[in-house]
Scaffold this motif. Structure first.
Motif, mmCIF file in Angstrom:
data_model
loop_
_atom_site.group_PDB
_atom_site.id
_atom_site.type_symbol
_atom_site.label_atom_id
_atom_site.label_comp_id
_atom_site.label_asym_id
_atom_site.label_seq_id
_atom_site.Cartn_x
_atom_site.Cartn_y
_atom_site.Cartn_z
ATOM 1 N N UNK A 296 -19.529 33.420 -13.371
ATOM 2 C CA UNK A 296 -18.117 33.087 -13.389
ATOM 3 C C UNK A 296 -17.337 34.027 -12.480
ATOM 4 N N UNK A 297 -16.459 33.447 -11.678
ATOM 5 C CA UNK A 297 -15.722 34.208 -10.681
ATOM 6 C C UNK A 297 -14.243 33.828 -10.743
ATOM 7 N N UNK A 298 -13.404 34.725 -10.221
ATOM 8 C CA UNK A 298 -11.970 34.463 -10.179
ATOM 9 C C UNK A 298 -11.546 33.738 -8.910
ATOM 10 N N UNK A 299 -12.403 33.706 -7.902
ATOM 11 C CA UNK A 299 -12.038 33.060 -6.652
ATOM 12 C C UNK A 299 -13.232 32.891 -5.752
ATOM 13 N N UNK A 300 -13.039 32.243 -4.594
ATOM 14 C CA UNK A 300 -14.141 32.002 -3.653
ATOM 15 C C UNK A 300 -14.790 33.290 -3.171
ATOM 16 N N UNK A 301 -15.993 33.142 -2.631
ATOM 17 C CA UNK A 301 -16.777 34.299 -2.204
ATOM 18 C C UNK A 301 -16.285 34.838 -0.860
#
Length: 475
Positions: A296-301
């Motif tokens: 899970x991430x807060x935004x694009x890589x």
């Protein structure tokens, strides 16, 4: 520097054979090529409600009412005022009798998942420590000692909407249990997908998996408490067991599967719901794969690939290895997104959950639920280019019907039928596999079986697991 939220998962999922006979109806099906000319190969399609059936037409393979398989054999006994926690690496010997309840073995700061490895497939259950900490702890300790290994689903009840197991001594409802009971709140309401567990009484240690919201037990099960919720992608295995149901001619209720449904093992996996900012995901993960698994991430890589280098994605699957050269030159954002997720082990131990010979594709990339409704990594990426044509050997981003909605799910274009996706909207092609890898993909697609419980039509049989995706750099 932006701080992000990560989630670390343990690994080691093993998935077994899905039953070939599935007759449970699905009210809502998602098709890639629909009547209105639009298409959807993403994971955001809603899963339709499953129609219930009484299962009475199912017939045992050998005729007559099926015999119960014998229990898996006696296990050892542990004595003492407190049962010690099982070794996370596995017990020195299987234990089925205990003098006392286990010590507190679970970390209250972690989330836990129970992974049932059955002969019909994998069932994943998100355990709810907060609701019933003692019961969840006891169940996971039993699983850790191999208590459930080799046991049978001995009771199925399509009318009551559940399957029942967890009796290592007898493989039936008269099992003496583990030898201890624990305090637990009885479930006040029942819903589809719950894992119920008997915390006390004559049925202690036994479990029920609910297929429907309408739970109507047709035989007594004492001290039932809810331990957690089955993932969307696993509920079909419970429904498959109900499809095999045969009525017991000697009673007015219930029965059992026409073929043995065995719980090979129950593995307990831990997840760290890491506090905001404690894992810095603003940079690039280690290229050697030594970093944590993050889902899970807060935004694009961030951009982590070097445009002057060549990158190959190596899929290690249970059906064979596939090597895919990523197209960094033409689709740098898409190729980078996939490579960075792979280096975060995002795709490890996931299923290729969908095959569709009609359009020649294999779909995967859903680590949370192994199903098309997977929530993804928490962001989407822009469509990179347009006017793609689809040919065998490509790796392509899946998406919803909306533009710029791709995130992590992908599909392999396997045969000429993929040309049916031409002019159906933009699915970004971001790599090409070699000829040997295409042969592996062709074999996977050839193993397709229709699955009415699969919202996108069907999947490979046996299931195909992506053990890992490794990114190799050269040039």
């Amino acid at each position: 520097m932006t701080e992000s939220r990560g989630r670390i998962r343990s690994r080691g999922v093993r998935v077994a054979l899905i039953a070939a006979v599935i007759v449970v109806a699905v009210l809502i099906l998602w098709l890639v090529v629909r009547d209105d000319g639009s298409d959807d190969t993403s994971g955001d399609a809603a899963i339709g409600e499953t129609a219930q059936g009484d299962g009475a037409d199912a017939a045992p393979g050998t005729g007559g009412f099926p015999d119960l398989p014998p229990p898996p054999g006696p296990g050892g006994e542990l004595t003492g005022e407190v049962t010690p926690c099982p070794d996370p690496a596995g017990p020195a010997f299987r234990v089925t009798s205990f003098e006392s309840a286990p010590a507190q073995c679970l970390d209250p700061e972690l989330d836990y998942t129970a992974v049932f490895d059955t002969t019909l497939g994998q069932i994943r259950v998100a355990l709810d420590q907060e609701a019933n900490p003692e019961a969840v702890n006891a169940f996971t300790a039993l699983a850790g000692y191999g208590y459930y290994d080799g046991t049978a689903v001995f009771y199925t009840d399509p009318t009551g909407g559940y399957i029942q197991g967890g009796s290592p001594h007898t493989n039936d409802g008269d099992d003496p249990g583990p030898g201890f009971t624990v305090a637990a709140d009885e479930a006040e309401e029942f819903r589809q997908g719950q894992l119920l567990w008997s915390a006390e009484g004559d049925t202690t240690g036994q479990f029920l998996l609910l297929a429907y919201d309408e739970f109507l037990p047709s035989q007594p099960v004492s001290g039932l408490t809810s331990l957690g919720q089955i993932s969307d992608g696993s509920l079909s295995v419970v429904l498959d067991a109900l499809v095999l149901h045969v009525d017991d001619p000697d009673t007015a209720f219930g029965g059992r599967p026409s073929e043995a449904v065995i719980v090979n093992s129950i593995a307990i996996q831990s997840t760290d719901p890491t506090p905001e900012g404690s894992i810095d995901l603003s940079g690039c993960p280690p290229a050697d794969g030594s970093g944590p698994q993050v889902l899970d991430f807060d935004g694009p890589q961030p951009m982590c690939l070097d445009a002057s280098k060549q990158y190959t994605a190596v899929f290690d699957t249970t059906a064979g290895e596939m090597r895919i050269e990523l197209d960094v030159a033409n689709t740098p954002i898409t190729a980078n997104n996939f490579a960075v997720l792979a280096r975060y082990h995002y795709y490890d131990n996931t299923l290729l959950f969908r095959t569709d010979p009609g359009i020649g594709i294999i779909q995967g990339g859903a680590p949370h639920s192994n199903s098309p409704s997977d929530p993804g990594p928490g962001y989407t990426i822009p469509d990179e280019g347009s006017g793609f044509t689809y040919e065998p050997g490509q790796i392509v981003m899946a998406r919803t019907a909306a533009p710029n909605s791709a995130s992590a799910q992908f599909f392999f274009a396997v045969n000429e039928q993929t040309a049916r996706l031409n002019n159906q909207g933009t699915y970004v092609v971001f790599g090409q596999m070699d000829d040997a890898s295409l042969g592996v993909a062709e074999a996977i697609l050839a193993s397709h079986v229709d699955q009415p419980n699969n919202p996108l039509g069907g999947g490979p049989e046996p299931q195909v697991i992506v053990n890992s995706v490794t990114i190799e750099e050269s040039g």
